[in-house]
Design an enzyme around this catalytic site. Sequence first.
Site, PDB file in Angstrom:
ATOM      1  CG  ASP A  66      36.217  17.037  14.543  1.00 60.15           C
ATOM      2  OD1 ASP A  66      36.852  17.474  15.634  1.00 60.15           O
ATOM      3  OD2 ASP A  66      36.827  17.047  13.600  1.00 60.15           O
ATOM      4  CE1 TYR A 121      44.608  13.035  14.737  1.00 63.41           C
ATOM      5  CE2 TYR A 121      47.034  13.157  13.937  1.00 63.41           C
ATOM      6  CZ  TYR A 121      45.932  13.777  14.879  1.00 63.41           C
ATOM      7  OH  TYR A 121      45.892  14.655  16.271  1.00 63.41           O
TER       8      TYR A 121
END
Length: 178
Positions: A66, A121
């Site tokens: 994002d 992540y």
Amino acid sequence: PPPPSSSPSSRVTWLLSLAYLGDAFSGFSWQKNAPNPTVEGCLQDALRPLLDGRSELRLACAGRTDAGVSATGQLVSFYAPASLDANLLRDALDSPELRLVGARRMCRGYHATYSTAWRRYAYFLPAETEAASVDEAARLDALLRPLGDGVARDYAALGRGVPAGKETRMLVRHAAAR
């Protein structure tokens, strides 16, 4: 897997590992009216001149980011003429915001989105004080720990436009905050 034939007329699959500074981008995916460049847009602009012009450049990635999210090993694959080499890729993808970490030829069937077996992540969250950071990490850790229990779960509700028949069950191997 061994690299494909290096015949000048053959096309090969490249796997790129990229690092980028998230604040410089409006996310990974190309967006028509993005306030900042996108990683995909910058990749297309850098790679297109290196190709033979016979076909459209199609990038596949293993997990998009994002806006504002940095990456240290984002995997991207694409097809290119066999004449393309890693030095040309390195020169084309060398900027303070977007850097090539590694490039290698893969077997023709490799596709970063579907062939990648795992992802890692890491999120860095701001805190007012060190004590607040420790407390927040403990709360997040308590919420995340059950996800890393070795049980595969169905994440279809989190997918957008998931192709029919695509497996949506995943195994989270580790989930922790510190």
